[in-house]
Design a protein around this motif. Structure first.
Motif, mmCIF file in Angstrom:
data_model
loop_
_atom_site.group_PDB
_atom_site.id
_atom_site.type_symbol
_atom_site.label_atom_id
_atom_site.label_comp_id
_atom_site.label_asym_id
_atom_site.label_seq_id
_atom_site.Cartn_x
_atom_site.Cartn_y
_atom_site.Cartn_z
ATOM 1 N N ALA A 240 0.842 -1.216 0.000
ATOM 2 C CA ALA A 240 0.000 0.000 0.000
ATOM 3 C C ALA A 240 0.869 1.253 0.000
ATOM 4 C CB ALA A 240 -0.923 -0.019 1.216
ATOM 5 N N VAL A 241 1.970 1.211 0.751
ATOM 6 C CA VAL A 241 2.883 2.369 0.795
ATOM 7 C C VAL A 241 3.513 2.580 -0.591
ATOM 8 C CG1 VAL A 241 5.073 3.198 1.767
ATOM 9 C CG2 VAL A 241 3.339 2.203 3.261
ATOM 10 N N PHE A 242 3.891 1.495 -1.255
ATOM 11 C CA PHE A 242 4.484 1.633 -2.595
ATOM 12 C C PHE A 242 3.491 2.257 -3.580
ATOM 13 C CE2 PHE A 242 8.507 -1.136 -3.340
ATOM 14 C CZ PHE A 242 9.138 -0.490 -2.296
ATOM 15 N N ARG A 243 2.203 1.878 -3.467
ATOM 16 C CA ARG A 243 1.199 2.479 -4.364
ATOM 17 C C ARG A 243 1.130 3.987 -4.121
ATOM 18 N NH1 ARG A 243 -1.443 -2.493 -3.369
ATOM 19 N NH2 ARG A 243 -2.684 -1.673 -1.640
ATOM 20 N N THR A 244 1.181 4.372 -2.849
ATOM 21 C CA THR A 244 1.124 5.809 -2.523
ATOM 22 C C THR A 244 2.381 6.515 -3.025
ATOM 23 O OG1 THR A 244 -0.209 5.305 -0.593
ATOM 24 C CG2 THR A 244 0.832 7.466 -0.627
ATOM 25 N N LEU A 245 3.545 5.888 -2.827
ATOM 26 C CA LEU A 245 4.804 6.492 -3.296
ATOM 27 C C LEU A 245 4.780 6.666 -4.822
ATOM 28 C CD1 LEU A 245 7.391 4.535 -1.110
ATOM 29 C CD2 LEU A 245 7.083 7.029 -1.122
ATOM 30 N N ALA A 246 4.275 5.643 -5.521
ATOM 31 C CA ALA A 246 4.207 5.731 -6.991
ATOM 32 C C ALA A 246 3.294 6.881 -7.401
ATOM 33 C CB ALA A 246 3.716 4.405 -7.569
#
Ligand code: PLP
Length: 305
Positions: A240-246
């Motif tokens: 979920a954090v990676f989706r937000t970072l992307a």
């Protein structure tokens, strides 16, 4: 975690047999929430005697289940790795929802209540050949300090190579089993070293995961996490954090990271369903920069907290 007064348990149908004999006359119907302090599994259940089962911990924030489908999928994946019968994920979901609805926090108007829902699935009572399933709904501890100020972490040798999942699948690395005694021992070792948490490193120097968390490492605009084929869990919080970072325009990658790369990181976070995102402020006694603003952007963007 101290068990809260209002915490509840819901047994799944196949878990009815696990209600202790002493309580049989008042055994709860499956699917019916019971106070956690009154719920019991049979002393011969292989979850207790062998740690032979799997589990998931799911955050519920303001009544919203975080990454429920991913957790149900991972429960089924872990069960398959242990050759357990396929879990009835729809029954787990129904039990989880019933448990949350029965928890006092769900009925209060407190704005930022965080609950932790545990799905537990064991091989069942020895010899009975019926798995046991139950759900606990627990009041989550307050993680605000770790999220805001960061945590001190030590690296510990996990004692096997980075390719253990391929070379020795019977070690069940990558399954979320009920055998967390080693994970807990590592956390006590961290405490002895005046730290809050651990990053495991393989015997050949590859970064793995925490005892209860995934690792994210930043170098410049690139954010990387250890690949899930390294005998570690595929983290739902990290994803979920990676989706937000992307979404924020950063580059993300699953990678093989060396211990040396931890030492040169611009920032490190540990991610898990309970604490969500905690920045690392100290690694093996050395200061690590903490980006409090980005951490709070990630917490808000990925989880709405
Ligand atoms: N790795 C291990 C060993 C864990 O126990 C956990 C947490 O349950 C994680 C990683 C992080 O997984 P998630 O973010 O899905 O909670």
């Amino acid at each position: 975690m101290v068990l809260g007064d209002g915490d509840v348990v819901v047994f799944l149908e196949a878990g009815r047999a696990a209600v202790s004999r002493a309580r049989e006359t008042q055994a709860p119907a499956h699917g019916e929430p019971v106070p956690l302090t009154e719920a019991a599994v049979n002393v011969a259940d292989l979850a207790l005697t062998r740690g032979d089962g799997v589990f998931e911990s799911i955050a519920v924030i303001d009544g919203r289940f975080i990454a429920l489908d991913e957790h149900l999928d991972r429960l089924a994946h872990s069960a398959a790795l242990l050759d357990l019968p396929e879990p009835d994920t729809a029954a787990f979901e129904a039990a989880a929802r019933a448990g949350v609805a029965a928890h006092p926090a769900a009925r209060s108007s407190a704005p930022d209540t965080e609950l932790l829902v545990k799905l537990l699935y064991s091989r069942g009572i020895e010899g009975a050949d019926t798995p046991t399933g139950w759900v606990q709904v627990l009041t989550g501890p307050d993680h605000s300090r770790a999220r805001e100020h960061g945590i001190a972490v030590v690296t510990l040798d996990r004692g096997y190579r980075h390719d253990v999942a391929r070379t020795s699948p019977w070690l069940l690395q990558g399954a979320k089993t009920l055998s967390y005694a080693v994970n807990k021992a590592a956390l006590r070792e961290a405490e002895r070293r005046d730290a809050d948490d651990v990053i495991f490193v393989s015997s050949d120097g590859i970064v793995l995961e925490g005892p209860t968390s995934s690792v994210i490492v930043r170098h410049g605009e690139l954010f990387r996490t250890p690949r899930s084929d390294l005998g570690i869990l595929a983290g739902t919080t990290q994803a979920a954090v990676f989706r937000t970072l992307a979404g924020l325009g950063f580059e993300t990658a699953d990678a093989v990271l060396t211990e040396a790369e931890l030492g040169t990181a611009d920032a490190i976070w540990l991610c898990s369903s309970g604490r969500l995102v905690a920045p690392v402020r100290r690694l093996d006694g050395e200061a690590v920069p903490v980006d409090a603003e980005l951490t709070s952007t990630l917490l808000r963007g990925a989880f709405g907290v």
